[in-house]
Motif scaffolding. Sequence first.
Motif, mmCIF file in Angstrom:
data_model
loop_
_atom_site.group_PDB
_atom_site.id
_atom_site.type_symbol
_atom_site.label_atom_id
_atom_site.label_comp_id
_atom_site.label_asym_id
_atom_site.label_seq_id
_atom_site.Cartn_x
_atom_site.Cartn_y
_atom_site.Cartn_z
ATOM 1 N N PRO A 97 0.568 -1.225 0.161
ATOM 2 C CA PRO A 97 0.139 0.154 0.388
ATOM 3 C C PRO A 97 0.525 1.270 -0.118
ATOM 4 C CG PRO A 97 0.071 -0.846 2.175
ATOM 5 C CD PRO A 97 0.595 -1.339 1.418
ATOM 6 N N ASN A 98 2.020 1.212 0.238
ATOM 7 C CA ASN A 98 2.710 2.750 0.238
ATOM 8 C C ASN A 98 3.664 2.371 -1.335
ATOM 9 O OD1 ASN A 98 2.269 2.338 2.902
ATOM 10 N ND2 ASN A 98 3.447 1.282 3.882
ATOM 11 N N GLY A 99 3.803 1.112 -1.808
ATOM 12 C CA GLY A 99 4.467 1.355 -2.515
ATOM 13 C C GLY A 99 3.950 2.116 -3.931
ATOM 14 N N THR A 100 4.954 2.343 -4.351
ATOM 15 C CA THR A 100 4.970 3.756 -5.813
ATOM 16 C C THR A 100 5.151 2.995 -7.037
ATOM 17 O OG1 THR A 100 7.801 3.440 -6.332
ATOM 18 C CG2 THR A 100 5.848 5.358 -5.049
ATOM 19 N N GLU A 101 5.554 1.469 -6.917
ATOM 20 C CA GLU A 101 5.234 1.245 -8.360
ATOM 21 C C GLU A 101 4.343 0.270 -8.733
ATOM 22 O OE1 GLU A 101 7.971 -2.284 -8.522
ATOM 23 O OE2 GLU A 101 9.721 -0.950 -8.093
ATOM 24 N N ARG A 102 3.105 0.696 -9.828
ATOM 25 C CA ARG A 102 1.794 -0.253 -10.352
ATOM 26 C C ARG A 102 2.195 -0.706 -11.119
ATOM 27 N NH1 ARG A 102 1.277 1.788 -6.327
ATOM 28 N NH2 ARG A 102 -0.103 4.180 -5.557
ATOM 29 N N SER A 103 1.250 -1.743 -11.039
ATOM 30 C CA SER A 103 0.529 -3.162 -11.817
ATOM 31 C C SER A 103 0.969 -2.238 -13.683
ATOM 32 C CB SER A 103 -0.420 -3.804 -11.805
ATOM 33 O OG SER A 103 -1.192 -3.046 -12.640
ATOM 34 N N GLU A 104 1.640 -2.938 -15.013
ATOM 35 C CA GLU A 104 1.844 -2.577 -16.140
ATOM 36 C C GLU A 104 1.000 -3.462 -17.270
ATOM 37 O OE1 GLU A 104 5.446 -2.128 -16.496
ATOM 38 O OE2 GLU A 104 5.284 0.377 -14.855
ATOM 39 N N PRO A 105 0.205 -3.073 -18.042
ATOM 40 C CA PRO A 105 0.039 -4.307 -19.390
ATOM 41 C C PRO A 105 1.557 -4.950 -19.977
ATOM 42 C CG PRO A 105 -1.190 -1.828 -19.414
ATOM 43 C CD PRO A 105 -0.228 -1.771 -18.659
ATOM 44 N N GLY A 106 1.054 -6.031 -19.178
ATOM 45 C CA GLY A 106 1.993 -7.264 -19.726
ATOM 46 C C GLY A 106 3.082 -7.343 -18.790
#
Length: 637
Positions: A406-415
């Motif tokens: 919840p504190n992370g800056t990484e987000r899911s990306e397509p593929g």
Amino acid sequence: MKADRDGDLTMGLPVKGRAGVGKGTGPPTGPRKDGASKPTRGGILGATAQREILRHASGTRDVAMKEERVSGAKGGLVELKVSGWNKSKASGDADGGVSSLIKWLEKKASSRLGSRVRMVKIKKSQVEGTDLIVKVAPDDALGLLRMNGFGWAGTNVSVQRLGGPVQASSGASSEAEKTKGMLRGVLERRYDLDTKFLNLSGLAQDEELKNQHIFDSKSTASKFFPAMMRVLELSFDNPEERNAAVTSVSLANNDLTDLAAVTTLSQTLPKLQNLDLSNNKFGKLEHLHSWRRRFTHLQHLILTGNPLEQNEPNYQKDIISWFPNLRQLNGIQARTEEDIAKKTRTVDLPFPIRSAHFKDESGIAEQFVRTFFAGFDADRAALASHYYDNLSEFSYAVNTQALRDPNGTERSEPGEWEGYLKNSRNLKRIQQLPARQSRKFRGTKAVADAMAMLPITKHPDLASEARKWMVEAKMVPGVPDHTGASPDGVDGFLITVHGEFSELDTTTGQPKKRRSFDRVFVLGPGGVAGVRIVSDMLTLRGYGGAQAFEPETVDAWTEPAPTTTLAPEPAAPGLPAGLQIAEAEQMVAQLMQQTGMTLSYAKDCLDQVGWNFVGAVEAFGRVRSNLPADAFVAPAA
């Protein structure tokens, strides 16, 4: 064995010399009559089994134990007649032994099984000729009636009801309830409340069991013990109370040739501390295999009087290795308290990951974890040849739905999972059997090829970034034996690792994406390293953070700060002054990674040069060609 004041035998500990039921000794709390027939051949064992006992006595767990009771007479009390006591050794007392008899009756009738033990009290008593007439509450009468035929002070006493039959508490009892009552009666008169000792020795000589014809056929005899263990379970509200109530058991003098009929003891009383198996017919170690690693709290074991002593004179070493807390074997010290503390301690130093569930032996699990993940990052082909063989299995599954940090800056990306999905064995998504089978890799080459297809990784350093890891390990029995020599399996390790890694850019070698993972290993003996991977299951998910691994206080992870600045903190034992444990651990880890040496060899190398890292590397270079193969966790480059 020792006798209490009433002449009852107890499994008194600590053991001095041979502590067990002697040959020919009958049940200490049951009837013993001269001229009793010999035990049925095979004791309580049988090759085949009928269903009578189990059908009546091992029903579903929600069937409550229904206690019989005796209806009261005038004044609400029940009259019982006790006979035969006047011939006892206590007859010479001033009162003819009456007071001693009453105390004994109350004590033995109170030795009941169950979460709520009722203390029996004799309300009134009087002597009429050679009989003692006692009056008790209806709820206490059954406990006294079960003592009919018990031995006391050198004689057998008879306890009978005066003025009415025993009645069921709620209508006529079913056959199942009657059988349960019989089995519970056997347990209670063989149970000593004070010593928490359950004496199941010489069962075939028990008068009540003989009257029930339990041992007239092998088929019925073979079902007797499991049914009795079921009744024992039903007598308590929970396993904790059962384990606390029974800490010692004797199975002596039962003609046991193996553990087939009594194996359920390890399930009913897993925390047993003292066990007597003397004077049976165990001929080989393999006849005892089913209890390997089962009684983890066992402290005293007696095996004297078995053919095993002649057939395998060095069996003691194996037996001691099976039970990690065993203090005494056949009355002889097997381990000291110091040995126990070292063997079963929770591993913390030098391994940096603190977990209450990390139980190691000889550093095997620790060395594996250190070596495996370093090899996975550096050379997966070499790792596969080192730990996997033709029977080893590897699979991985991608969990794209797991919660992220919840504190992370990484987000899911397509593929983002494209490089993993081809061979992902997520059983919730892969429904077809051929697809499932094709995504389980077996054998050294198949495993190496599958791991080579995964992105290049870098795991956090075990020493300097311990907060990013959680490792659990325990020894487990029954691991498949790749040699086929042990059909029941061998002892191994179950290791669970939770953590994270970074995917590396193939051109720059820099981290580009963080992932979280869970990995479960089953290890067994064998292979070039002395340890082989039987099963390796990897779960991959989006980065979820390491908050779950954080201790409640930072102090749990760090060395305590010096309490004064006037003098340097004392060095740890075996380390030079000024060198702290954390620094030493990091030096050992770096030397292992740079040289490929095992933990013990790396530590010895540093010891010999006074913990000078540069000097240790130089020393390794001078003696490298002379080191044995077992000095390396992997073939030296």
